[in-house]
Design a protein around this motif. Structure first.
Motif, PDB file in Angstrom:
ATOM      1  N   HIS A 267       0.914  -1.127  -0.106  1.00 14.13           N
ATOM      2  CA  HIS A 267      -0.004   0.082   0.082  1.00 14.13           C
ATOM      3  C   HIS A 267       0.769   1.439  -0.049  1.00 14.13           C
ATOM      4  O   HIS A 267       2.303   1.249   0.092  1.00 14.13           O
ATOM      5  CB  HIS A 267      -0.892   0.011   1.178  1.00 14.13           C
ATOM      6  CG  HIS A 267      -0.222  -0.031   2.522  1.00 14.13           C
ATOM      7  ND1 HIS A 267      -0.295  -1.267   3.275  1.00 14.13           N
ATOM      8  CD2 HIS A 267       0.424   1.030   3.329  1.00 14.13           C
ATOM      9  CE1 HIS A 267       0.473  -0.937   4.626  1.00 14.13           C
ATOM     10  NE2 HIS A 267       0.915   0.468   4.469  1.00 14.13           N
TER      11      HIS A 267
ATOM     12  N   HIS B 142      -5.782  -2.370   3.538  1.00 15.72           N
ATOM     13  CA  HIS B 142      -5.914  -1.004   2.815  1.00 15.72           C
ATOM     14  C   HIS B 142      -4.569  -0.963   1.779  1.00 15.72           C
ATOM     15  O   HIS B 142      -3.378  -1.481   1.923  1.00 15.72           O
ATOM     16  CB  HIS B 142      -5.551   0.334   3.751  1.00 15.72           C
ATOM     17  CG  HIS B 142      -4.515   0.163   4.548  1.00 15.72           C
ATOM     18  ND1 HIS B 142      -4.148  -0.795   5.639  1.00 15.72           N
ATOM     19  CD2 HIS B 142      -3.350   0.708   4.516  1.00 15.72           C
ATOM     20  CE1 HIS B 142      -2.917  -0.420   6.215  1.00 15.72           C
ATOM     21  NE2 HIS B 142      -2.238   0.392   5.528  1.00 15.72           N
TER      22      HIS B 142
ATOM     23  N   HIS C   8       4.772   7.004   2.833  1.00 12.88           N
ATOM     24  CA  HIS C   8       5.459   5.502   2.792  1.00 12.88           C
ATOM     25  C   HIS C   8       4.878   4.553   1.962  1.00 12.88           C
ATOM     26  O   HIS C   8       3.732   4.883   1.365  1.00 12.88           O
ATOM     27  CB  HIS C   8       5.552   4.935   4.052  1.00 12.88           C
ATOM     28  CG  HIS C   8       4.397   4.300   4.803  1.00 12.88           C
ATOM     29  ND1 HIS C   8       3.501   5.047   5.560  1.00 12.88           N
ATOM     30  CD2 HIS C   8       3.671   3.360   4.606  1.00 12.88           C
ATOM     31  CE1 HIS C   8       2.605   4.211   5.933  1.00 12.88           C
ATOM     32  NE2 HIS C   8       2.833   2.979   5.408  1.00 12.88           N
TER      33      HIS C   8
ATOM     34  N   ASN D 251       4.481   0.445   1.341  1.00 13.83           N
ATOM     35  CA  ASN D 251       4.463  -0.738   2.232  1.00 13.83           C
ATOM     36  C   ASN D 251       4.759  -2.026   1.134  1.00 13.83           C
ATOM     37  O   ASN D 251       4.125  -1.990   0.320  1.00 13.83           O
ATOM     38  CB  ASN D 251       2.981  -0.819   2.932  1.00 13.83           C
ATOM     39  CG  ASN D 251       2.989  -2.204   3.442  1.00 13.83           C
ATOM     40  OD1 ASN D 251       2.314  -3.253   2.783  1.00 13.83           O
ATOM     41  ND2 ASN D 251       2.947  -2.283   4.875  1.00 13.83           N
TER      42      ASN D 251
ATOM     43  N   TYR E   5       9.662   0.529   9.572  1.00 18.26           N
ATOM     44  CA  TYR E   5       9.626   1.523   8.664  1.00 18.26           C
ATOM     45  C   TYR E   5      11.051   2.206   8.406  1.00 18.26           C
ATOM     46  O   TYR E   5      11.633   2.621   9.634  1.00 18.26           O
ATOM     47  CB  TYR E   5       8.906   2.896   8.995  1.00 18.26           C
ATOM     48  CG  TYR E   5       7.236   2.505   9.181  1.00 18.26           C
ATOM     49  CD1 TYR E   5       6.690   1.792  10.287  1.00 18.26           C
ATOM     50  CD2 TYR E   5       6.427   3.155   8.150  1.00 18.26           C
ATOM     51  CE1 TYR E   5       5.465   1.621  10.478  1.00 18.26           C
ATOM     52  CE2 TYR E   5       5.443   2.984   8.323  1.00 18.26           C
ATOM     53  CZ  TYR E   5       4.519   2.382   9.340  1.00 18.26           C
ATOM     54  OH  TYR E   5       3.257   2.132   9.474  1.00 18.26           O
TER      55      TYR E   5
ATOM     56  N   GLU F 171       7.850   0.653   4.260  1.00 23.35           N
ATOM     57  CA  GLU F 171       7.412   0.059   5.364  1.00 23.35           C
ATOM     58  C   GLU F 171       7.525  -1.578   4.921  1.00 23.35           C
ATOM     59  O   GLU F 171       7.024  -1.876   3.803  1.00 23.35           O
ATOM     60  CB  GLU F 171       6.093   0.176   5.897  1.00 23.35           C
ATOM     61  CG  GLU F 171       5.213  -0.665   7.033  1.00 23.35           C
ATOM     62  CD  GLU F 171       3.915  -0.534   7.474  1.00 23.35           C
ATOM     63  OE1 GLU F 171       3.259   0.102   6.600  1.00 23.35           O
ATOM     64  OE2 GLU F 171       3.487  -0.800   8.497  1.00 23.35           O
TER      65      GLU F 171
HETATM   66 FE   LIG Z   1       1.575   1.420   5.931  1.00 24.59          FE
END
Ligand SMILES: [Fe+2]
Length: 328
Positions: free
Chosen positions: A146, A194, A215, A217, A256, A266
Motif C-alpha cells: 500500500h 488498505h 510511505h 508498504n 519503517y 514499510e
Molecule cells: Fe503502512
C-alpha cells in the motif's frame, strides 16, 4: 459495474539522485531481486511481475507514479469513463514508459497531490527464478502492499478513490503526533485491508511533508523476513523511522526504514484480510498497539524535526494542493 475487488497496486516509480544507495537498500536491505541495473534506472522484482519497483535518476526524491492493475479491459475502461465524466484528463503512456514499468500499456491520470495514478491490465511476467534475500512477498489478489500520504484535503482524496475505484473505508485512526491531532483513513480496493492510507491534521490542515508519498508498504512472507531485513538495513546504516511494531487495525507487524529519498518504506508481515461479509468499520486511538519506536528519539532530534516540519506545514498553507475532483 462495481470496481471493488478489481483494482490492486501494481508498481511504484521513484525518482532519485541516489541510485547506488537505493540499490543497496532494496537489494541488500529489504532483499529484492534486481532485474535491471542501468546507468539511469534500476528495476526490482519481488514476485512473478517483471518489475515492481523502478528507481530512475531524477531530482524529485519521491514516488512519482504508482501503477494500479485493473482486472480486465472493461474495468479499466470503466475507470477511464468515470475520469472523463468528471473532467479528469486521461493520457496514454508511451511504449518506452510502459517498458520501463514492465506493463504492456497503460494510461495515466494526475491523482491527489499531483501523484501520477497509472492504470494497466497486463503486467510482463518474468521467467527467471527469483534470486533474493527475502523468502517471498505477499501480492496476489491484494496487489503489492500500500501507499500512505499526508494531505490537506482528505475528503477529496477519499472521494477520488471512492468515486473512481469504489474504494471502501476499512477503519480510521486518530492519534496525537508531536502535539497535533492526526486523522488517518484506511481505504481498501480489494481483500487487502488498505491499499491507500490518508493522513491529515485535524483543525488547521497542514501538510508537514515534502514528498507526495509518506510511505510505501511491502508485505513480506514471514516474520523471519522482517527480522532479517530489519537487521540487514540496520547493518547497512539505514535509519529506522520506526522500529518493529504492530498496527491495531490490520494487525500487521512491521518496521519503517528511511529511504535515500527521505520518505519511508514499510516492510510488514501478517496483515489480516478483510472478509466483506463480517467486516465492521472501526475507530482506533493509536496507530500502533506496540513498538514502532523512532530510532532517533532524542530531544534535540525531535525539536529539529518538528521545527522543520512546522515550517514546511506553514509553507503548505501558501500553496494550493492539487485535487483532481476540485474545480478551480
Ligand atoms: Fe503502512
Amino acid at each position: 459495474m462495481s470496481l471493488f475487488g478489481k483494482t490492486k497496486m501494481g508498481y511504484a516509480v521513484v525518482e532519485s539522485r541516489h541510485l547506488p544507495q537505493w540499490r543497496t537498500l532494496l537489494e541488500e536491505g529489504i532483499g529484492l531481486h534486481v532485474t535491471h541495473a542501468g546507468e539511469d534506472d534500476i528495476a526490482f522484482r519481488l514476485d512473478e511481475h517483471a518489475r515492481r519497483i523502478i528507481v530512475r535518476r531524477g531530482d524529485a526524491e519521491d514516488v512519482v507514479a504508482t501503477g494500479w492493475q485493473l482486472e480486465d479491459e472493461a474495468a479499466l475502461e470503466a475507470v477511464v469513463s468515470r475520469c472523463r465524466a468528471r473532467g479528469i484528463t486521461v493520457a496514454s503512456g508511451s511504449a518506452a514508459a510502459a517498458k520501463e514499468r514492465g506493463v504492456a500499456s497503460f494510461v495515466t491520470v494526475q491523482g491527489p497531490k499531483g501523484l501520477a495514478i497509472e492504470l494497466f491490465t497486463n503486467a510482463t511476467r518474468a521467467d527467471a527464478p527469483l534470486e533474493m534475500l527475502a523468502s517471498g512477498f505477499v501480492t496476489g489478489l491484494g496487489g503489492m502492499g500500500h501507499i500512505a500520504l499526508t494531505t490537506r484535503l482528505p475528503d477529496d482524496v477519499e472521494r477520488f478513490w471512492g468515486e473512481l475505484f469504489d474504494a471502501r473505508l476499512s477503519d480510521r485512526v486518530a492519534q496525537r503526533i508531536a502535539g497535533v491531532m492526526v486523522d488517518i483513513a484506511f481505504l481498501r480496493l480489494n481483500e487487502r485491508h488498505h491499499s491507500i492510507a490518508i493522513a491529515a491534521t485535524r483543525g488547521l490542515r497542514l501538510d508537514p511533508l515534502r514528498t507526495k508519498v509518506q510511505h510505501v508498504n511491502l508485505e513480506a512472507a514471514s516474520m523471519d523476513d522482517i527480522e532479517r531485513a530489519f537487521a540487514r538495513c540496520r547493518q547497512l546504516g539505514f535509519e529506522m523511522a520506526h522500529e518493529i511494531g504492530q498496527h491495531p487495525n490490520d494487525h500487521q507487524i512491521s518496521f519503517y526504514v528511511l529511504t535515500p529519498s527521505g520518505f519511508e518504506l514499510e516492510l510488514g508481515w501478517n496483515a489480516r484480510k478483510v472478509d466483506e461479509a463480517s467486516w465492521r468499520t472501526a475507530s482506533y486511538d493509536a496507530i500502533s498497539s506496540w513498538g514502532h519506536k523512532p530510532e532517533r528519539s532524542g530531544v534535540a532530534h525531535r525539536l529539529a524535526e518538528n521545527a522543520g516540519n512546522f515550517a514546511r506545514g506553514l509553507h503548505s498553507l501558501l500553496n494550493p494542493e492539487f485535487a483532481p475532483l476540485r474545480k478551480p
